[in-house]
Structures are given as C-alpha cells and as structure tokens.
Design a protein around this motif. Structure first.
Motif, mmCIF file in Angstrom:
data_model
loop_
_atom_site.group_PDB
_atom_site.id
_atom_site.type_symbol
_atom_site.label_atom_id
_atom_site.label_comp_id
_atom_site.label_asym_id
_atom_site.label_seq_id
_atom_site.Cartn_x
_atom_site.Cartn_y
_atom_site.Cartn_z
ATOM 1 N N CYS A 130 39.364 -10.863 -25.136
ATOM 2 C CA CYS A 130 37.972 -11.246 -25.592
ATOM 3 C C CYS A 130 37.893 -12.012 -26.784
ATOM 4 C CB CYS A 130 37.330 -9.881 -25.843
ATOM 5 S SG CYS A 130 35.509 -10.039 -26.088
ATOM 6 N N CYS A 156 32.837 -17.556 -28.832
ATOM 7 C CA CYS A 156 33.563 -18.561 -27.969
ATOM 8 C C CYS A 156 33.480 -19.919 -27.899
ATOM 9 C CB CYS A 156 33.782 -17.795 -26.533
ATOM 10 S SG CYS A 156 32.343 -17.762 -25.546
ATOM 11 N N GLY A 161 33.888 -22.220 -24.597
ATOM 12 C CA GLY A 161 34.685 -21.449 -23.949
ATOM 13 C C GLY A 161 36.018 -22.189 -23.779
ATOM 14 N N THR A 175 37.380 -12.600 -21.304
ATOM 15 C CA THR A 175 35.824 -12.672 -21.552
ATOM 16 C C THR A 175 35.658 -13.473 -22.836
ATOM 17 O OG1 THR A 175 35.636 -10.388 -20.232
ATOM 18 C CG2 THR A 175 34.228 -11.156 -22.316
ATOM 19 N N GLY A 176 34.662 -14.186 -22.503
ATOM 20 C CA GLY A 176 34.022 -14.860 -23.935
ATOM 21 C C GLY A 176 32.523 -14.551 -24.042
ATOM 22 N N ASP A 235 29.270 -15.400 -26.481
ATOM 23 C CA ASP A 235 28.717 -16.451 -27.420
ATOM 24 C C ASP A 235 27.123 -16.138 -27.672
ATOM 25 O OD1 ASP A 235 29.903 -18.895 -29.268
ATOM 26 O OD2 ASP A 235 27.769 -19.451 -28.724
ATOM 27 N N ILE A 268 27.492 -21.236 -23.353
ATOM 28 C CA ILE A 268 27.756 -20.236 -22.155
ATOM 29 C C ILE A 268 27.699 -20.993 -20.736
ATOM 30 C CG2 ILE A 268 27.181 -18.123 -20.986
ATOM 31 C CD1 ILE A 268 28.686 -17.742 -23.481
ATOM 32 N N ALA A 306 30.596 -23.375 -20.596
ATOM 33 C CA ALA A 306 31.709 -22.446 -20.318
ATOM 34 C C ALA A 306 32.015 -21.992 -18.798
ATOM 35 C CB ALA A 306 31.983 -21.300 -21.189
ATOM 36 N N ARG A 307 30.887 -21.502 -18.371
ATOM 37 C CA ARG A 307 30.706 -21.198 -17.123
ATOM 38 C C ARG A 307 31.148 -22.317 -15.899
ATOM 39 N NH1 ARG A 307 25.561 -17.034 -17.501
ATOM 40 N NH2 ARG A 307 26.767 -15.107 -18.261
ATOM 41 N N GLU A 310 35.268 -14.671 -17.455
ATOM 42 C CA GLU A 310 33.816 -14.764 -17.425
ATOM 43 C C GLU A 310 33.302 -14.848 -18.714
ATOM 44 O OE1 GLU A 310 33.405 -9.712 -18.069
ATOM 45 O OE2 GLU A 310 33.346 -10.717 -15.956
ATOM 46 N N PHE A 311 31.897 -15.068 -18.578
ATOM 47 C CA PHE A 311 31.205 -15.293 -20.204
ATOM 48 C C PHE A 311 30.100 -14.547 -20.006
ATOM 49 C CE2 PHE A 311 33.966 -19.195 -19.765
ATOM 50 C CZ PHE A 311 34.682 -19.109 -20.626
ATOM 51 N N CYS A 313 26.311 -14.348 -22.705
ATOM 52 C CA CYS A 313 25.579 -14.843 -23.719
ATOM 53 C C CYS A 313 24.639 -13.522 -24.336
ATOM 54 C CB CYS A 313 24.294 -15.697 -23.062
ATOM 55 S SG CYS A 313 23.503 -16.513 -24.596
#
Length: 450
Positions: free
Chosen positions: A45, A49, A52, A68-69, A71, A77, A80-81, A93-94, A96
C-alpha cells in the motif's frame, strides 16, 4: 458529519515520480541485510500515491501481489485508475481518501510506503498517518516512511518562505526560482553557508512546476528530527529498524571518519541517529518501522542472506572505474572487493551463498552483505524478482512509451526481472520508443516480446 478539510495542496497535480526504495524486493533485501525477515509478498500500500505511477510499475512487475494506492486528490486517483485499466493491471486498486477518515480502507497490508507526505502535512495528519499504519500493518510487515529531516532539511524552510511569499505573482514558481537564483548569483550568505541548498536549486531548475508547487507551496513544510518521528511511531507500537536507503545503514560510507569516532559507545538509537544526521547534515530520511520483534540470530541471519539471488544491472561500470558519490564525498570502490563481485554477477544471477565462496568474501559474509547493499544503492546490482516475464510489464511499458511520445513525463519503466522499476532518461525513452536502445535494456523492459 463534515469530512476533514484538506490541508495539503490539491489544486495542482503532482508529476509522476519513481522511488525504487518502495519496491517489495528492495525492502525485503534491505530488511534481510539488517537482520530481519522479509515481509510476506502479499499486499502493498502507498499513502499519498499521487497519480499512481510507482504503484502501477510495481503492480506490473509483481503480479503475484496486490497493490493499493491512496491519495487525497480526486484527479490523481482518476489518472491512476485510467492508467491501471489501460494496462490491464487487475492486481491494483486506488482509493481517494483522507487518512483522518479512512473508512472503508481495508487491510492488512504487508508493506506500507509513503513518500512526500509526512513533512508536508500538519501534526493532526501526521498522527493520523502513524495511526493508519499501526492499525493496518500486518504482523511481520514493514512501513517505509520518507520525510525531510533535521538538520540539513531546515535550510529548505527558506525556500518554502520565498515561494510562499511569491504566491500572488502571475507565475509564483518562476518568480520564486528567479529570486533564489538571483540571490545565489549575488553570493548571498545563505547559499555560502548551505552548499547543499545551491545544489538543490540546480535540481529545481530542471523540475516541472507541479513538483515545486507541492514541495514548497504547501501551507506546511516541516523538516523533522529523527527523534520526533521515531517517537511518533513508538507511541503507536512500532519500532525503527533502519533506513530504506542502504547507504544510510553503512556508517563507513556515509559518515566522515572523525565524526564516526565520536559515535563510539553510543548505544541509544535516538541519540545515535541524531548524531549521525548531524554528521551527514542529513536533509531527508526514509525510515523503516515494524512491530516489535527480536532480530534474527547470527545463523538465522546468514540463512536469510543466503536465500537472496542477485543480478547485475545493465550499464554497470567496470570495477576499476567505480566511484560512489556519497554525503562525505566521492568514495572509490575497492577493486579487490568489487572486481570479483561484478565479474561473478556478469556471468549471470547468483545467490548470496554462491558469491560468498569467492575470495575475498569466503568466511566474511558481513563484507559481502555491505558490498551488495552499496551496489543496490548505487544502481549496480539488484535482487531478482519473482516474475521475470510478467505480461503486464510489457503492456504498461508500451503504454508509457506512447505517453512519453506525446510529451508526458515518464521517469521510469517497469523492470519485471527485478520486481521493480528502472529510471530512464528522456533520451533513452526516445530511443526505446523508436525501437532502439541497448538490447539489455529492451530485454529488461520486456520490449522485444509480443
């Protein structure tokens, strides 16, 4: 209930960055070198992040793990996704979220990393970050926590003051850089007293504005003493184990000889680390914390070391030309150590136990341990990863090459054989994107596979 209000800059995006110290294999190798078992290769984790970037590289390079990130910035996010989806990274996975209200963020995590957060948030968020780690860190897990440190980091409070004072300018970053550059050229006393600040200014002149905004235009910029950070995590039941930066664990290569003698007999870890920070004028730290547990005994430590497989990295210099650039100045590598080490690794990956049989390491595993940790820090050697042919790595790298071709900042590519990323220059990125570049690099990045 009203959600906590952000006290961290969210109106500008943080550019992609990469820190190899965050990789599972790197963390495991450093912990083993320090005499502690590696954490389980389970769930990793990152707190704070950004977009990401690091999480994506590491997820692609370690498909046997979950990533896992987390932020605070919803734009981060979203970016990143989108990248994870485009690269087909189903182990990533991310979320927020604000760490002061971590509802729904499930652990436990075997490795928790954070970079660029602790010194840039207020006491309430620092306490929340430590509480989150203590609550969500799995048994046997490790947390890697980066922060600006005293005393070297204190100089950059002046940078923070200048950039904050320029906040009303049409381009505050350009204005702040111009003011600081003018002062340096005028031989201002500040720059005469703080040579490392002049070096940092040179680096800032090459950085994108988003990086400088996040570093120096947040409301909070607080270099922290080691004792403060160690105390914060101790209050949450976690103990300090060493640094994720291997050089900082090797006094002979990071502390002037006379200063090192003043440390003789100092056993209290807080006093010892504080004195080391003074000796190095330490500006940042990357500390490792775990739950309390006795370190491995000598035989168990040797068994842990002997299980690690090491590989030579592309572009490693010849031993005769090897010089380490350290806080105490250039340190020439002893060819009696590094010639046999690099010669053996040039023949192919090797276990610590196999290298240990080679003179001058026979019967001296401590010497080999230190030499390999220096090689890891210098980007010469690295432990092998668990999935050298991870298909997600090549997919992500081709996506990143396409982003770079469109002018995006791409600081590293995924190196699946290492379970890590590898920094690349813009020129290397252009060559690789055009189908060129050294064959060793193309192989490392999986670019010659379908």
């Amino acid at each position: 209930m009203t959600a906590p209000q952000p006290d961290y800059l969210t109106d500008h995006d943080y550019p992609p960055v990469f820190h190899p110290e965050q990789a599972p294999g790197w963390l495991a190798a450093v912990l083993v070198a320090l005499g502690h078992p590696a954490p389980v290769r389970g769930h990793w984790c990152e707190l704070g992040c950004g977009e990401g970037f690091s999480a994506a590289l590491l997820a692609a390079a370690n498909p046997d793990m979950r990533f896992t990130g987390i932020d605070l910035n919803p734009r981060h996010i979203a970016t990143a996704r989108a990248r994870a989806k485009a690269a087909g990274l189903d182990n990533l996975e991310f979320h927020c979220a604000d760490l002061r209200d971590p509802h729904g963020l499930a652990g436990p995590f075997d490795m928790i990393v954070t970079h660029g957060v602790l010194s840039w948030v207020g006491p309430e968020v620092r306490a929340a970050l430590a509480a989150f780690i203590a609550t969500h860190l799995a048994p046997g897990g490790v947390a890697a926590v980066q922060y600006m440190s005293e005393p070297g980091g204190a100089a950059f409070r002046a940078f923070h003051a200048v950039f904050r004072a320029c906040a009303g300018a049409p381009d505050p970053v350009a204005e702040g850089l111009a003011r600081l550059t003018a002062l340096r050229e005028a031989k201002a006393g500040f720059f005469q007293m703080h040579a490392h600040a002049a070096q940092t200014l040179d680096n800032l002149l090459t950085q994108p504005p988003g990086y400088i905004r996040h570093e120096y235009m947040n409301a909070t910029f607080q270099p922290l003493a080691f004792g403060e950070v160690a105390g914060l995590f101790s209050d949450h039941g976690l103990v300090w184990r060493g640094s994720a930066t291997p050089l900082d664990n090797i006094d002979a290569a990071s502390i002037p000889e006379q200063a090192a003698r003043s440390l003789a007999g100092v056993r209290d870890p807080v006093l010892r680390e504080t004195m080391k920070d003074l000796a190095r004028n330490q500006a940042l730290r990357y500390d490792l914390f775990t739950r309390p547990k006795a370190p491995a005994g000598d035989e168990a430590h040797l068994a842990l070391l002997r299980g690690v497989v090491w590989a030579l990295l592309p572009g490693a210099p010849p031993p005769a030309a090897l010089t380490f650039t350290t806080p105490i100045g250039p340190v020439e590598a002893d060819p009696r150590l590094y010639a046999p080490l690099l010669t053996r690794l040039a023949q192919g990956p090797a276990r610590f136990g196999d290298i240990e049989a080679i003179p001058p390491f026979a019967g001296r595993p401590g010497l080999l341990n230190q030499a390999l940790q220096m090689a890891l820090w210098a980007g010469i050697a690295h432990p092998l990863g668990s999935a050298p042919r991870a298909p997600g790595a090549a997919r992500l790298n081709r996506l990143l090459l396409a982003e770079a071709a469109q002018g995006a900042r791409v600081p590293a590519l995924c190196a699946a054989p290492l379970g890590n990323g590898r920094a690349v220059t813009p020129a290397q990125m252009a060559d690789l994107g055009a189908g060129g570049g050294p064959q060793a690099l193309r192989a490392l990045f999986g670019l010659d596979r379908g």
